[in-house]
Design an enzyme around this catalytic site. Structure first.
Site, PDB file in Angstrom:
ATOM      1  N   HIS A 145      -2.665  -9.657   8.856  1.00 36.97           N
ATOM      2  CA  HIS A 145      -3.919 -10.125   9.449  1.00 36.97           C
ATOM      3  C   HIS A 145      -4.751  -8.982  10.025  1.00 36.97           C
ATOM      4  O   HIS A 145      -5.943  -8.847   9.736  1.00 36.97           O
ATOM      5  CB  HIS A 145      -3.628 -11.161  10.542  1.00 36.97           C
ATOM      6  CG  HIS A 145      -4.859 -11.676  11.220  1.00 36.97           C
ATOM      7  ND1 HIS A 145      -5.468 -11.012  12.260  1.00 36.97           N
ATOM      8  CD2 HIS A 145      -5.629 -12.768  10.973  1.00 36.97           C
ATOM      9  CE1 HIS A 145      -6.553 -11.687  12.637  1.00 36.97           C
ATOM     10  NE2 HIS A 145      -6.665 -12.748  11.868  1.00 36.97           N
ATOM     11  N   ARG A 148      -3.780  -5.909  15.291  1.00 32.31           N
ATOM     12  CA  ARG A 148      -3.482  -6.691  16.492  1.00 32.31           C
ATOM     13  C   ARG A 148      -2.342  -7.673  16.240  1.00 32.31           C
ATOM     14  O   ARG A 148      -1.393  -7.756  17.021  1.00 32.31           O
ATOM     15  CB  ARG A 148      -4.737  -7.467  16.946  1.00 32.31           C
ATOM     16  CG  ARG A 148      -4.472  -8.437  18.085  1.00 32.31           C
ATOM     17  CD  ARG A 148      -5.698  -9.273  18.442  1.00 32.31           C
ATOM     18  NE  ARG A 148      -6.188 -10.099  17.333  1.00 32.31           N
ATOM     19  CZ  ARG A 148      -5.590 -11.199  16.897  1.00 32.31           C
ATOM     20  NH1 ARG A 148      -4.476 -11.620  17.459  1.00 32.31           N
ATOM     21  NH2 ARG A 148      -6.099 -11.883  15.889  1.00 32.31           N
ATOM     22  N   HIS A 172      -8.070  -7.561   8.254  1.00 25.82           N
ATOM     23  CA  HIS A 172      -9.182  -7.421   9.188  1.00 25.82           C
ATOM     24  C   HIS A 172      -9.058  -6.048   9.842  1.00 25.82           C
ATOM     25  O   HIS A 172      -7.985  -5.703  10.330  1.00 25.82           O
ATOM     26  CB  HIS A 172      -9.109  -8.482  10.281  1.00 25.82           C
ATOM     27  CG  HIS A 172      -9.624  -9.824   9.879  1.00 25.82           C
ATOM     28  ND1 HIS A 172      -8.944 -10.663   9.040  1.00 25.82           N
ATOM     29  CD2 HIS A 172     -10.769 -10.471  10.225  1.00 25.82           C
ATOM     30  CE1 HIS A 172      -9.650 -11.772   8.877  1.00 25.82           C
ATOM     31  NE2 HIS A 172     -10.758 -11.691   9.572  1.00 25.82           N
ATOM     32  N   HIS A 209     -14.511  -6.649   7.436  1.00 24.96           N
ATOM     33  CA  HIS A 209     -15.429  -6.452   8.574  1.00 24.96           C
ATOM     34  C   HIS A 209     -15.752  -4.970   8.806  1.00 24.96           C
ATOM     35  O   HIS A 209     -16.903  -4.583   8.705  1.00 24.96           O
ATOM     36  CB  HIS A 209     -14.913  -7.100   9.872  1.00 24.96           C
ATOM     37  CG  HIS A 209     -14.819  -8.588   9.788  1.00 24.96           C
ATOM     38  ND1 HIS A 209     -15.905  -9.380   9.516  1.00 24.96           N
ATOM     39  CD2 HIS A 209     -13.758  -9.432   9.904  1.00 24.96           C
ATOM     40  CE1 HIS A 209     -15.527 -10.650   9.484  1.00 24.96           C
ATOM     41  NE2 HIS A 209     -14.226 -10.710   9.703  1.00 24.96           N
ATOM     42  N   ASP A 260     -16.787 -15.552   4.638  1.00 24.65           N
ATOM     43  CA  ASP A 260     -15.930 -15.641   5.822  1.00 24.65           C
ATOM     44  C   ASP A 260     -15.975 -17.021   6.476  1.00 24.65           C
ATOM     45  O   ASP A 260     -15.369 -17.951   5.974  1.00 24.65           O
ATOM     46  CB  ASP A 260     -16.267 -14.527   6.818  1.00 24.65           C
ATOM     47  CG  ASP A 260     -15.157 -14.334   7.843  1.00 24.65           C
ATOM     48  OD1 ASP A 260     -14.087 -14.957   7.692  1.00 24.65           O
ATOM     49  OD2 ASP A 260     -15.346 -13.568   8.805  1.00 24.65           O
TER      50      ASP A 260
HETATM   51 ZN   LIG Z   1     -13.002 -12.583   9.442  1.00 21.87          ZN
END
Ligand SMILES: [Zn+2]
Length: 366
Positions: A145, A148, A172, A209, A260
């Site tokens: 993901h 984080r 991300h 992003h 998104d």
């Molecule tokens: Zn996103």
């Protein structure tokens, strides 16, 4: 969430994180039946807007509470089936998620996304790869993901698997300043520095992003021939900030776009926003020297061929037929047709989309 997420929340200071709380509420409520039904609506809207290939960053895997379904990939299969029902090609990017952040275990609403170990993730990816191996319209990818939500110790093993099987590898990257600060606190490195250090940047890496990058991080992505998937309508909806596209382009990073959050489903708007947002950021016009014959041709290529490549498809299949007689194009001179389509067009131009894609065939508009 469409519409509902545009009202003020109960607490002052709505931001990305309060939006995420609303999104988690929806995610908590999903069932195998509803996830397929909702996916079908989203994919239908994409198809009607001229899209042929979707990369689904899929991370609702398990039951509320985190227990796997008896058929572990039930929800991934529901999403894939929804895409096929609507005539789209799909790259199911199976997300790995493990924690709320550095030193913080998953929150209750994140348990549906989480796996205890890398092996659990890869078992599901194995099953999906086997199941869809003969389907030309399905690709399986791997998507830790973010730095984080996935511990640094997972990255190399996930990437080794993706490299061994030539899978798209999406993460991300630096969508929010908080992610960058937490990453520096945990590892002493900014996200892209960490990813480069762990050896996961390559030509199949897609940084989704890429909002809060420093120029030297853009260079690390460019040196690896990685992609950045910019999601302009979502980033502006969430107040994420503006990515430095000039730095990314100068570094040779390949760009593509993502719808998104589906706050807007308009691939034309995503394409032109790559450039128009950069104009807002830099106070200039025509901000890049295109590799293709014009800025519009380059944006079109980024939205079609490069998007398909980032999803593991060799090309942007099919073509989209647009309405030349539409008032927005009726007075446009022929040499500037693609420029007008990219900078002024929208889903209302799309005449045929069932086998269409956003490929470079707009000049054939009838
Ligand atoms: Zn996103």
């Amino acid at each position: 969430m469409r519409g509902r997420a545009q009202r003020r929340g109960p607490d002052a200071g709505d931001d990305f994180w309060s939006w995420r709380g609303q999104m988690y509420e929806v995610a908590r409520s999903l069932t195998p039946e509803s996830i397929r039904a909702i996916s079908r609506v989203a994919f239908r809207e994409l198809r009607l807007a001229g899209v042929r290939t979707v990369g689904e960053f899929h991370y609702v895997h398990h039951q509320p509470g985190g227990a796997p379904y008896a058929q572990r990939t039930l929800l991934a299969d529901a999403v894939i089936q929804a895409a096929k029902d609507e005539g789209l090609r799909i790259a199911l990017l199976r997300v790995a998620y493990h924690r709320a952040g550095p030193g913080r275990p998953a929150e209750p609403d994140q348990l549906r996304f989480c796996d205890p170990s890398v092996d659990d993730v890869l078992r599901d990816v194995d099953a999906l790869r086997t199941r869809y191996a003969d389907d030309p319209d399905v690709r399986i990818g791997l998507a830790p993901h973010s730095v984080r939500a996935v511990p640094p110790s997972w990255l190399a093993e996930l990437h080794d698997y993706a490299r061994a099987h030539a899978l798209p590898f999406h993460m991300h990257v630096a969508e929010q300043e908080r992610e960058v600060l937490e990453c520096v606190t945990e590892t002493g490195q900014r996200p892209v520095e960490l990813l480069a250090d762990r050896g996961v940047l390559d030509a199949r890496f897609v940084a989704v992003h890429a909002t809060q990058l420093l120029p030297h991080e853009a260079k690390l992505l460019g040196a690896a021939e990685a992609f950045a998937c910019i999601c302009p309508t979502t980033e502006r909806d969430l107040g994420d900030g503006l990515p430095d596209l000039t730095a990314l382009r100068d570094a040779g990073v390949r760009l593509c776009t993502g719808i998104d959050s589906h706050v807007v489903t308009d691939p034309f708007e995503e394409l032109r926003a790559l450039e128009t947002h950069e104009r807002l950021r830099t106070h200039r016009r025509v901000t890049f020297q295109p590799i293709a014959e014009s800025p519009s041709a380059q944006l079109w290529r980024e939205g079609s061929t490069l998007g398909a490549l980032a999803c593991g498809f060799a090309d942007a299949a099919g073509e989209v037929v647009l309405d030349r007689a539409h008032p927005s194009l009726a007075l446009v001179e022929e040499p500037y047709l693609l420029d007008a389509i990219v900078f002024g067009g929208g889903p209302g131009l799309v005449l045929a989309s069932s086998s269409g894609s956003l490929t470079a065939h707009a000049q054939r508009a009838t």
